[in-house]
Scaffold this motif. Structure first.
Motif, PDB file in Angstrom:
ATOM      1  N   PRO A  14       0.836  -1.201   0.000  1.00  0.00           N
ATOM      2  CA  PRO A  14       0.000   0.000   0.000  1.00  0.00           C
ATOM      3  C   PRO A  14       0.871   1.251   0.000  1.00  0.00           C
ATOM      4  CG  PRO A  14       0.033  -0.986   2.180  1.00  0.00           C
ATOM      5  CD  PRO A  14       0.733  -1.944   1.259  1.00  0.00           C
ATOM      6  N   ARG A  23      -2.650  -5.077   1.454  1.00  0.00           N
ATOM      7  CA  ARG A  23      -3.701  -4.073   1.669  1.00  0.00           C
ATOM      8  C   ARG A  23      -5.006  -4.622   1.116  1.00  0.00           C
ATOM      9  NH1 ARG A  23      -7.068  -0.290   2.757  1.00  0.00           N
ATOM     10  NH2 ARG A  23      -6.401   1.871   2.917  1.00  0.00           N
ATOM     11  N   GLU A 199      -3.728   6.183   6.827  1.00  0.00           N
ATOM     12  CA  GLU A 199      -2.903   5.138   6.211  1.00  0.00           C
ATOM     13  C   GLU A 199      -1.533   5.068   6.881  1.00  0.00           C
ATOM     14  OE1 GLU A 199      -2.195   2.159   3.210  1.00  0.00           O
ATOM     15  OE2 GLU A 199      -4.022   3.233   3.696  1.00  0.00           O
TER      16      GLU A 199
END
Length: 733
Positions: A14, A23, A199
């Motif tokens: 990712p 991911r 993230e």
């Protein structure tokens, strides 16, 4: 790419992470949200198998490409799924547990990045990973008990082991969603960060877990082991909670207490055994009428929301509103508009009325401050959205006007024609009338296409329903703008066509008619109240009449009698059978108006919070004895039938007369507007549950004795003969 499906993709590396991180991204095609349908669950199983087979992975991030994470299971599948029976449900639950357990058992640390709503099955999925990181704006929760079921995909097992039994009971039995900070303080999530950092935060947690700084194995073992609770701790966590929750939920909603029992039974068990206990309880609840009806309620609510959304998309925005007539109702409307961000002018012809309206708005805002929903500064700011006025000075800039003056057609006609001359040619005029024909009120307007009804229910700040009433000449633009404004106010608008009483009051007054006939035949009004409250109504008919007000009931009853003389003659006055006055009329003539003057069927005293508390009043009982023309004993079942049949029949007539467009809207209006017992699903679903043929037979028997109010329509008889229903029967997949 490790896996590619219609809703799920799994890829290495990712953004910002190494090639050894997987991911898993949820992004259901052709949908604005993610939900765990049976097809998505099947994909999730294949995705997890692919992850387990992939070599060289050191971590997994589960996230979403949509604004929400996962709103939960696909509730549109529930009715058909429940109809499959207990064995099929057990197979489904076993399959989901297997998938979720496989995520929990992956040979490397896992983290969920919660970017938006994570509810129900979506929340349960997050609990399978070792860690959770949440965006500041996201919400999380387990609302299953509100649907008459309980978390069945491991929520009752994992959450207590993660945050403790007492906290888990509060979350699961309460069924409410929580904001990020509350979830963090409770220990449901491990970090809360701004959306744009989500993230990076998830990857940081994985890196720290792989470095040994965070012990993901210990966290995992904690979720899979029995809860470490002694006998006293068990009693404190479960027995006390069961009594409290049972008292709040009431006897008709077993799911919250059942959820506590499941947590308790599974507390000393390992993961798989606790999950088996959870699955068995889920299946039992899912097969109940309560769950069926509450799921139906959710689906009906979605119908109402979608229709409202379609109207709102066509509407000109309401940037400035106005209410004519201050006082309690006007103040409530002004408060609701201001609280939700639409500025509103509040006009009256008297200073004292303006002050009463402002006092009502201030009181409601002050309660929000008291409950810590608002700060004092926020209250002051929102109050500036209300501008009191004695003139029409700024009305030319108003987009929508709500007329909320006294319920008198002559007064309303004068006010509406006057304000029409003060506003722009595109301004929408609405009337907050509860009974007066919108077509009649439009007769003297120059632009009747800009006029419709906007019927709020009292108290405005609590009651979710707004009836938007279309008159004969009302244009689509006026309806769309009114629906959009009601939605902006946080209400659930339902569009109905014009008739005496519109939808809700037209359906309610036959219920009151049934009550009057029972009292006339000697039934004790207090017993009727108790029977109907046990049936599920928030208050019995006599108590409800006291809340509505006897003067209001008499006026509305006269409107109903004029509009539907064949079955509603004497609804609130003379009984229509030539044998005396109704109980409602007798109360009115003796100045027993209900809560507004502290005496009606009951007397009213203030409780410690200053709210009216009903007490038995011998004077009312003596007056009622004069009404009764005979003495009869009625069973509970007879009382329920005599009260419910006329109400349900009038709902049927409203559907047949095209006053309301669908069974879903009819049922939701009664639940939102008059508190029809939600667990029974609404009047038309109540008929379906009984069986249309059985309902028609019951109505015909009652009509022989009691007359046209109880007579089924010809179309309903035809439905019964053909074995038809108002709602489609659940299809067996």
């Amino acid at each position: 790419m490790i896996y590619q499906g219609n809703a799920i993709t799994v890829a290495r590396g990712p953004e910002g992470g190494g090639d050894d991180i997987a991911r898993l991204t949820l992004d259901l095609k052709d949908e604005s949200i993610n939900k765990l349908s049976s097809a998505v669950i099947e994909e999730l199983g294949h995705a997890v198998e692919a992850i387990r087979a992939e070599q060289g992975l050191t971590g997994l991030v589960i996230g979403s490409a949509k604004e929400v994470f996962i709103v939960g299971a696909d509730i549109t599948e529930f009715h058909a799924m429940f109809e499959q029976g207990e064995a099929s449900l057990a197979t489904m639950l076993e399959r989901v547990h297997g998938i979720f357990n496989a995520i929990e058992d992956l040979p490397f640390p896992t983290v969920t990045a919660i970017n938006g709503l994570a509810l129900g099955g979506g929340c349960e999925l997050t609990l399978t990973t070792d860690f959770r990181v949440m965006a500041e704006s996201a919400k999380i929760g387990l609302p299953e008990t509100q649907l008459g079921i309980l978390p069945g995909w491991g929520g009752c097992v994992r959450l207590p082991r993660l945050i403790g039994a007492d906290n888990a009971v509060e979350w699961i039995a309460g069924g409410k969603e929580s904001r990020a900070e509350a979830a963090l303080s409770m220990g449901v999530v491990d970090a809360v960060v701004p959306q744009e950092e989500l993230e990076a935060a998830a990857l940081d947690i994985l890196a720290r877990a792989n470095d040994g700084e965070l012990d993901y194995r210990r966290r995992r073992a904690q979720k899979q082991a029995p809860l470490n609770l002694g006998p006293i701790e068990q009693m404190m966590a479960f027995e006390t909670a069961k009594g409290y929750v049972a008292g709040k939920a009431g006897p008709h909603y077993p799911a919250p207490v059942e959820a506590i029992k499941v947590i308790q039974k599974g507390a000393g068990e390992t993961r798989e055994r606790a999950q088996a206990i959870e699955s068995k309880a889920f299946a039992r609840l899912a097969l109940s009428d309560v769950a069926f009806n509450l799921v139906g309620l959710f689906l009906n609510d979605q119908v109402v929301k979608k229709k409202g959304s379609r109207y709102a998309q066509q509407a000109r925005p309401v940037g400035q509103a106005a209410v004519l007539g201050a006082g309690i109702m006007g103040g409530g409307i002004a408060y609701q508009s201001a609280a939700k961000g639409t500025p509103i002018l509040m006009k009256d012809i008297k200073d004292e009325a303006i002050e009463l309206g402002l006092k009502e708005a201030r009181k409601l805002f002050a309660k929000q401050v008291e409950r810590k929903k608002l700060t004092s500064a926020q209250m002051a700011e929102k109050l500036t959205n209300i501008r009191p006025t004695l003139s029409y000075g700024d009305f030319e800039r108003v987009d929508l006007v709500v007329e909320a003056v006294v319920e008198n057609p002559k007064v309303k006609d004068a006010v509406l024609t006057e304000v029409e001359g003060q506003v722009g040619e595109h301004t929408v005029l609405t009337s907050n009338t509860s009974t007066i024909s919108i077509t009649r009120l439009a007769e003297n307007l120059k632009r009747p296409e800009n006029f419709c009804g906007m019927h709020f229910f009292n108290p405005v700040h609590r009651m979710p329903l707004v009836e938007v009433i279309r008159g004969e000449k009302t244009g689509d633009a006026a309806v769309a703008a009114t629906v959009a404004y009601a939605r902006t106010m946080g209400k659930s608008p339902i569009v109905v066509n014009d008739c005496p009483g519109f939808l809700v009051n037209r359906v309610l007054f036959p219920y009151f008619g049934g009550f009057s006939q029972l009292v006339a035949q000697g039934a004790d009004f207090q017993r009727i109240d108790k029977v109907m409250e046990r049936f599920g109504w928030p208050m019995g008919p006599a108590y409800l009449l006291d809340v509505v007000g006897m003067d209001t009931a008499v006026h509305a009853g006269e409107v109903m009698a004029e509009g539907f003389p064949e079955r509603m003659a004497g609804m609130a006055g003379e009984r229509g059978d030539g044998q005396g006055k109704s109980a409602i009329q007798v109360m009115f003539e003796n100045d027993r108006l209900g809560q507004k003057n502290a005496k009606g069927f009951y007397a009213y005293e203030e409780d410690r919070k200053g709210k009216p508390r009903k007490v038995t009043d011998e004077a009312a009982t003596a007056l009622i004895k004069e009404v009764a023309r005979e003495r009869r004993e009625f069973s509970d079942e007879e009382i329920i039938a005599r009260m419910m049949v006329p109400l349900c029949l009038e709902a049927v007539r409203c559907l047949e007369d095209d006053i309301v467009a669908s069974p879903a809207e009819a049922d939701m209006a009664l639940i939102y507007g008059i508190g029809f017992p939600p667990f029974r699903g609404g009047a038309l679903r109540y008929i379906d549950a009984m069986g249309v043929d059985a309902f028609v037979s019951q109505a015909e028997r009652l009509a022989e004795e009691l007359g046209p109010l109880y007579a089924p329509t010809e179309k309903l008889r035809q439905m019964a003969a053909a074995g038809e229903r108002f709602y489609p029967a659940p299809s067996r997949a």
